[in-house]
Scaffold this active site. Structure first.
Site, PDB file in Angstrom:
ATOM      1  N   HIS A 131     -19.693 -28.856  -9.834  1.00 23.18           N
ATOM      2  CA  HIS A 131     -20.453 -28.084  -8.853  1.00 23.18           C
ATOM      3  C   HIS A 131     -21.934 -27.967  -9.224  1.00 23.18           C
ATOM      4  CE1 HIS A 131     -16.769 -27.504  -6.784  1.00 23.18           C
ATOM      5  NE2 HIS A 131     -16.215 -26.954  -7.853  1.00 23.18           N
ATOM      6  N   ASP A 184     -11.745 -13.564 -25.067  1.00 26.70           N
ATOM      7  CA  ASP A 184     -11.721 -13.466 -23.610  1.00 26.70           C
ATOM      8  C   ASP A 184     -11.917 -11.992 -23.276  1.00 26.70           C
ATOM      9  OD1 ASP A 184     -10.943 -13.645 -20.747  1.00 26.70           O
ATOM     10  OD2 ASP A 184     -10.217 -15.631 -21.324  1.00 26.70           O
ATOM     11  N   ILE A 185     -12.164 -11.706 -22.002  1.00 26.84           N
ATOM     12  CA  ILE A 185     -12.304 -10.314 -21.580  1.00 26.84           C
ATOM     13  C   ILE A 185     -10.937  -9.646 -21.441  1.00 26.84           C
ATOM     14  CG2 ILE A 185     -12.262 -10.684 -19.080  1.00 26.84           C
ATOM     15  CD1 ILE A 185     -14.701  -8.723 -18.964  1.00 26.84           C
ATOM     16  N   TYR A 200     -22.090 -20.392  -8.192  1.00 30.13           N
ATOM     17  CA  TYR A 200     -21.290 -20.818  -9.340  1.00 30.13           C
ATOM     18  C   TYR A 200     -21.841 -22.113  -9.924  1.00 30.13           C
ATOM     19  CZ  TYR A 200     -17.272 -22.748 -11.859  1.00 30.13           C
ATOM     20  OH  TYR A 200     -16.456 -23.311 -12.812  1.00 30.13           O
ATOM     21  N   SER A 260     -11.490 -31.463 -11.206  1.00 25.88           N
ATOM     22  CA  SER A 260     -10.319 -30.677 -10.780  1.00 25.88           C
ATOM     23  C   SER A 260      -9.256 -30.763 -11.863  1.00 25.88           C
ATOM     24  CB  SER A 260      -9.746 -31.222  -9.465  1.00 25.88           C
ATOM     25  OG  SER A 260     -10.735 -31.302  -8.464  1.00 25.88           O
ATOM     26  N   GLY A 308     -15.519 -19.718 -21.236  1.00 24.77           N
ATOM     27  CA  GLY A 308     -15.417 -18.424 -20.589  1.00 24.77           C
ATOM     28  C   GLY A 308     -16.370 -18.277 -19.416  1.00 24.77           C
ATOM     29  N   SER A 310     -19.451 -28.042 -14.791  1.00 25.69           N
ATOM     30  CA  SER A 310     -18.641 -28.288 -13.605  1.00 25.69           C
ATOM     31  C   SER A 310     -19.294 -29.330 -12.710  1.00 25.69           C
ATOM     32  CB  SER A 310     -18.471 -26.984 -12.823  1.00 25.69           C
ATOM     33  OG  SER A 310     -17.882 -27.211 -11.556  1.00 25.69           O
TER      34      SER A 310
END
Length: 283
Positions: A117, A37-38, A140, A169, A76, A115
């Site tokens: 989306h 991860d960052i 996104y 969700s 990520g 996603s």
């Protein structure tokens, strides 16, 4: 499921809510788990876990992580709508870096946290399945379309398998009326990722990340070969969620599209903040 089914697995986004839930189950599936991860490393690591702090937008940082990996579980990203410039490196370039490094090192499969989306402008009432064409609701969501298309291309041109999980969700409990259809429990999320890893052959596959909700607006009936059998149902929270819901409005795309509030926000503006307002019973 026995332990150590795989040699090396790599998990990106390991410090996020979903990534953190995946660390322990993935560690039981592999002899070696590399998480990244960052953000800085978690306080405690699992016995077979190695953590590397890295920026997904930096190919030179990502590429060594994939050496010897059988699969990468790519969770990520920035997980909200932002201006395109903010998403360009972590969400767009970062996805390319993962696929390219996976291919260069001979990995077998990418399991990708896509996603809803990616198809967020589709109508709830249509009952879409996994063949639904892309209809992103945000920059996104557009990044998810990009990565899904790249995953298909890398499969068809380079033989790198991919399972793209269109997560709806995913929270500990459903938060609002929309979630009566869109909720994915943590338990079911772990099962879905496990099935995406364990299934012997997948080619390029899209599946929805959703629990066994009575009101789910999407269907996984075409990808039954994954063996995903969700256990949880948001209907258990229906009475309480309806009691604090905003008034129904058939003209409000936040209520009528599968992307929920992300379908209604202006491009570049936070969808998470809009979801919070919905959860609080505000317009």
């Amino acid at each position: 499921m026995g332990s150590a089914l795989f040699g090396k697995l790599v998990l990106t986004g390991a410090r996020g809510n979903l990534g953190n839930e995946l660390r322990a189950p993935l560690s039981k599936m592999a002899r070696e788990l590399v998480t990244t991860d960052i953000l800085e490393a978690p306080a405690e690591l699992l016995p077979n876990e190695t953590y590397v702090q890295a920026d997904l937008g930096d190919y030179d940082a990502v590429e060594p992580l994939l050496e010897g990996a059988e699969m990468v579980i790519h969770f990520g990203a920035i997980v909200d709508e932002r201006p395109f410039e903010d998403l360009h490196l972590p969400n767009y370039v970062g996805a390319y870096n993962i696929w390219q490094a996976a291919w260069r090192h001979g990995a077998r499969r990418v399991v990708y946290a896509s996603s809803i989306h990616a198809v967020g402008m589709a109508e709830n009432a249509r009952g879409i399945d996994t063949d639904e064409p892309h209809r992103p609701d945000t920059f996104y969501g557009l990044a998810k379309c990009f990565a899904e298309d790249m995953g298909r291309m890398y499969w068809e041109k380079r033989g790198l398998e991919a399972v793209c999980l269109r997560i709806l969700s995913c929270t500990p409990e459903p938060q609002n009326v929309r979630a009566l259809g869109s909720w994915l429990s943590y338990r079911d999320m772990v099962q879905l990722v496990t099935r995406a890893i364990e299934t012997p052959t997948v080619g390029f596959t899209v599946a929805y990340g959703v629990s066994n909700n009575d009101r789910a607006p999407v269907s996984n009936h075409k990808v039954g070969f994954l063996g995903y059998k969700p256990q949880d149902n948001a209907e258990d929270w229906a009475e309480a969620l309806f009691a604090k819901a905003v008034a129904p409005d058939p003209q409000d795309v936040a209520q009528t599209r599968v992307g929920g509030p992300f379908a209604a926000v202006p491009l570049g503006e936070s969808g998470i903040e809009a979801i919070k307002r919905m959860t609080e019973g505000k317009k």
